[in-house]
Design a protein around this motif. Structure first.
Motif, PDB file in Angstrom:
ATOM      1  N   VAL A   1       0.840  -1.205   0.000  1.00 22.54           N
ATOM      2  CA  VAL A   1       0.000   0.000   0.000  1.00 22.54           C
ATOM      3  C   VAL A   1       0.868   1.246   0.000  1.00 22.54           C
ATOM      4  N   VAL A   2       1.857   1.274   0.875  1.00 20.93           N
ATOM      5  CA  VAL A   2       2.749   2.437   0.961  1.00 20.93           C
ATOM      6  C   VAL A   2       3.490   2.632  -0.346  1.00 20.93           C
ATOM      7  N   ASP A   3       4.001   1.533  -0.926  1.00 17.32           N
ATOM      8  CA  ASP A   3       4.723   1.632  -2.188  1.00 17.32           C
ATOM      9  C   ASP A   3       3.817   2.136  -3.307  1.00 17.32           C
ATOM     10  N   GLY A   4       2.620   1.565  -3.409  1.00 15.75           N
ATOM     11  CA  GLY A   4       1.699   2.001  -4.451  1.00 15.75           C
ATOM     12  C   GLY A   4       1.316   3.463  -4.309  1.00 15.75           C
ATOM     13  N   PHE A   5       1.072   3.881  -3.076  1.00 17.49           N
ATOM     14  CA  PHE A   5       0.693   5.273  -2.841  1.00 17.49           C
ATOM     15  C   PHE A   5       1.851   6.219  -3.162  1.00 17.49           C
ATOM     16  N   LEU A   6       3.042   5.907  -2.685  1.00 12.91           N
ATOM     17  CA  LEU A   6       4.188   6.788  -2.912  1.00 12.91           C
ATOM     18  C   LEU A   6       4.547   6.887  -4.383  1.00 12.91           C
ATOM     19  N   THR A   7       4.597   5.750  -5.069  1.00 12.26           N
ATOM     20  CA  THR A   7       4.973   5.790  -6.480  1.00 12.26           C
ATOM     21  C   THR A   7       3.942   6.557  -7.311  1.00 12.26           C
ATOM     22  N   SER A   8       2.669   6.355  -7.008  1.00 15.54           N
ATOM     23  CA  SER A   8       1.640   7.083  -7.749  1.00 15.54           C
ATOM     24  C   SER A   8       1.725   8.580  -7.475  1.00 15.54           C
ATOM     25  N   CYS A   9       1.992   8.962  -6.232  1.00 19.88           N
ATOM     26  CA  CYS A   9       2.105  10.375  -5.897  1.00 19.88           C
ATOM     27  C   CYS A   9       3.326  11.018  -6.560  1.00 19.88           C
ATOM     28  N   VAL A  10       4.426  10.270  -6.623  1.00 19.67           N
ATOM     29  CA  VAL A  10       5.629  10.794  -7.294  1.00 19.67           C
ATOM     30  C   VAL A  10       5.325  11.056  -8.764  1.00 19.67           C
ATOM     31  N   VAL A  11       4.693  10.103  -9.429  1.00 19.43           N
ATOM     32  CA  VAL A  11       4.389  10.268 -10.854  1.00 19.43           C
ATOM     33  C   VAL A  11       3.364  11.385 -11.061  1.00 19.43           C
ATOM     34  N   LEU A  12       2.363  11.462 -10.185  1.00 14.62           N
ATOM     35  CA  LEU A  12       1.388  12.552 -10.292  1.00 14.62           C
ATOM     36  C   LEU A  12       2.068  13.908 -10.179  1.00 14.62           C
ATOM     37  N   THR A  13       3.057  14.021  -9.304  1.00 16.71           N
ATOM     38  CA  THR A  13       3.788  15.274  -9.132  1.00 16.71           C
ATOM     39  C   THR A  13       4.618  15.607 -10.368  1.00 16.71           C
ATOM     40  N   LEU A  14       5.085  14.576 -11.078  1.00 15.06           N
ATOM     41  CA  LEU A  14       5.937  14.785 -12.255  1.00 15.06           C
ATOM     42  C   LEU A  14       5.141  15.074 -13.526  1.00 15.06           C
ATOM     43  N   LEU A  15       3.836  14.830 -13.513  1.00 19.42           N
ATOM     44  CA  LEU A  15       3.044  14.975 -14.722  1.00 19.42           C
ATOM     45  C   LEU A  15       3.130  16.364 -15.371  1.00 19.42           C
ATOM     46  N   PRO A  16       3.182  17.463 -14.606  1.00 18.69           N
ATOM     47  CA  PRO A  16       3.319  18.764 -15.272  1.00 18.69           C
ATOM     48  C   PRO A  16       4.583  18.873 -16.121  1.00 18.69           C
ATOM     49  N   TRP A  17       5.624  18.165 -15.737  1.00 12.86           N
ATOM     50  CA  TRP A  17       6.884  18.247 -16.487  1.00 12.86           C
ATOM     51  C   TRP A  17       6.968  17.225 -17.611  1.00 12.86           C
ATOM     52  N   ILE A  18       6.346  16.071 -17.448  1.00 14.10           N
ATOM     53  CA  ILE A  18       6.528  15.033 -18.463  1.00 14.10           C
ATOM     54  C   ILE A  18       5.440  15.042 -19.539  1.00 14.10           C
ATOM     55  N   VAL A  19       4.243  15.548 -19.232  1.00 11.29           N
ATOM     56  CA  VAL A  19       3.205  15.630 -20.263  1.00 11.29           C
ATOM     57  C   VAL A  19       2.550  17.006 -20.315  1.00 11.29           C
ATOM     58  N   GLY A  20       3.023  17.939 -19.501  1.00 13.46           N
ATOM     59  CA  GLY A  20       2.488  19.296 -19.542  1.00 13.46           C
ATOM     60  C   GLY A  20       1.123  19.460 -18.916  1.00 13.46           C
ATOM     61  N   LEU A  21       0.728  18.531 -18.030  1.00 13.58           N
ATOM     62  CA  LEU A  21      -0.575  18.629 -17.373  1.00 13.58           C
ATOM     63  C   LEU A  21      -0.590  19.811 -16.416  1.00 13.58           C
ATOM     64  N   GLN A  22      -1.625  20.631 -16.501  1.00 15.47           N
ATOM     65  CA  GLN A  22      -1.779  21.770 -15.602  1.00 15.47           C
ATOM     66  C   GLN A  22      -2.302  21.282 -14.263  1.00 15.47           C
ATOM     67  N   LEU A  23      -1.393  21.202 -13.294  1.00 16.50           N
ATOM     68  CA  LEU A  23      -1.744  20.692 -11.972  1.00 16.50           C
ATOM     69  C   LEU A  23      -1.251  21.684 -10.929  1.00 16.50           C
ATOM     70  N   SER A  24      -2.198  22.373 -10.301  1.00 19.37           N
ATOM     71  CA  SER A  24      -1.817  23.381  -9.316  1.00 19.37           C
ATOM     72  C   SER A  24      -1.351  22.725  -8.028  1.00 19.37           C
ATOM     73  N   TRP A  25      -0.437  23.393  -7.343  1.00 18.32           N
ATOM     74  CA  TRP A  25       0.087  22.857  -6.092  1.00 18.32           C
ATOM     75  C   TRP A  25      -0.991  22.818  -5.008  1.00 18.32           C
ATOM     76  N   THR A  26      -1.975  23.690  -5.119  1.00 19.13           N
ATOM     77  CA  THR A  26      -3.061  23.675  -4.126  1.00 19.13           C
ATOM     78  C   THR A  26      -3.964  22.457  -4.303  1.00 19.13           C
ATOM     79  N   ALA A  27      -4.005  21.900  -5.522  1.00 19.03           N
ATOM     80  CA  ALA A  27      -4.855  20.733  -5.772  1.00 19.03           C
ATOM     81  C   ALA A  27      -4.168  19.440  -5.372  1.00 19.03           C
ATOM     82  N   LEU A  28      -2.845  19.461  -5.255  1.00 19.54           N
ATOM     83  CA  LEU A  28      -2.107  18.234  -4.965  1.00 19.54           C
ATOM     84  C   LEU A  28      -2.536  17.552  -3.659  1.00 19.54           C
ATOM     85  N   PRO A  29      -2.707  18.283  -2.554  1.00 19.05           N
ATOM     86  CA  PRO A  29      -3.149  17.594  -1.322  1.00 19.05           C
ATOM     87  C   PRO A  29      -4.485  16.873  -1.490  1.00 19.05           C
ATOM     88  N   LEU A  30      -5.409  17.484  -2.242  1.00 19.78           N
ATOM     89  CA  LEU A  30      -6.693  16.830  -2.492  1.00 19.78           C
ATOM     90  C   LEU A  30      -6.514  15.582  -3.339  1.00 19.78           C
TER      91      LEU A  30
END
Length: 264
Positions: free
Chosen positions: A114-143
């Protein structure tokens, strides 16, 4: 009641500690970062490239977001194989005859998935603005991370259900994890539109992540987190958790009878 709850927390903590030790035996920080993590990022990019092939930036970003989310519940499927490892390592019989709940022991010992799945998914979600140009605000990340935690736990509840099956039929573990991966990718609205009609539509309502992905996409779009999909995802987690608890109890009871015959 207080003593029973304290005992529950003690047993849970021992399971978590042992799961952490198992995880340390699997990875170093180098192998995790440059092996496992790089492999998962490449996986998300591979599926996102399908959107680029059709010439749609929005489709590419939507697929990348869906596959980043899917890393959580799909990563939690690792408990299916690790539970079989308990049987092949001849430790399952000790879990069955111990005073602790076997389900609690197996579930807590697999929490590193569970911890591994959650951490890896969160890391990739954080990288999405740089790797595919997804507009993801930092305020939306906690949600997004909060919903992702629920999605990963929902996947873990399903994984524990499958683990109960694999404990009885160990040879089925690869078919269970592989088949579930295909079902989640097809029915949760990750790479293609989520079905809403027929048997596929019914199955989609029970797939971990199908409802949570709707909430994640709404949060990324800046619309907040809708309560309906979150509650639906929680219901999926609770439902699979109950099925997993009952199914594993049946599997372990049969295993206990088999060992009793062998010892008797």
């Amino acid at each position: 009641m207080g003593d029973r709850f304290a005992l529950f927390l003690t047993r849970l903590s021992f399971g978590i500690i042992s799961s952490f030790q198992d995880y340390r035996a699997m990875f170093t920080w180098r192998s995790w970062l440059f092996g496992w993590m790089l492999r998962l990022v490449s996986q998300v990019l591979f599926f996102a490239s399908l959107g680029r092939l059709v010439g749609s930036v929005s489709t590419e970003q939507a697929i990348a977001l869906g596959n980043a989310m899917a890393l959580g519940p799909l990563g939690a499927l690792g408990v299916v194989s690790s539970s079989v490892g308990e049987r092949r390592g001849n430790t399952l019989q000790f879990i069955v005859i111990s005073s602790s709940s076997p389900f609690l022991v197996i579930a807590s010992r697999g929490l590193y998935w569970v911890v591994d799945g959650f951490l890896t998914s969160c890391v990739v979600l954080t990288l999405l603005p740089w790797i595919v140009g997804l507009q993801l605000s930092w305020t939306a990340l906690p949600l997004v991370f909060a919903v992702q935690a629920l999605i990963t736990l929902s996947g873990y509840a399903l994984a524990l259900t499958l683990a109960g099956v694999s404990l009885h039929w160990p040879e089925s573990r690869m078919y269970l994890t592989g088949g579930t991966t295909i079902v989640v990718l097809l029915l949760a609205g990750i790479n293609v539109a989520r079905p809403v009609h027929g048997l596929a539509g019914v199955l989609a309502t029970m797939v971990p992540g199908a409802h949570g992905l709707v909430a994640v996409r709404e949060a990324v779009a800046g619309h907040g987190v809708p309560a309906g999909p979150v509650l639906a995802e929680f219901a999926v987690m609770l439902g699979w958790g109950i099925v997993g608890r009952v199914g594993m109890a049946i599997a372990l009871r049969r295993s206990g009878r088999r060992w009793s015959r062998l010892l008797g």
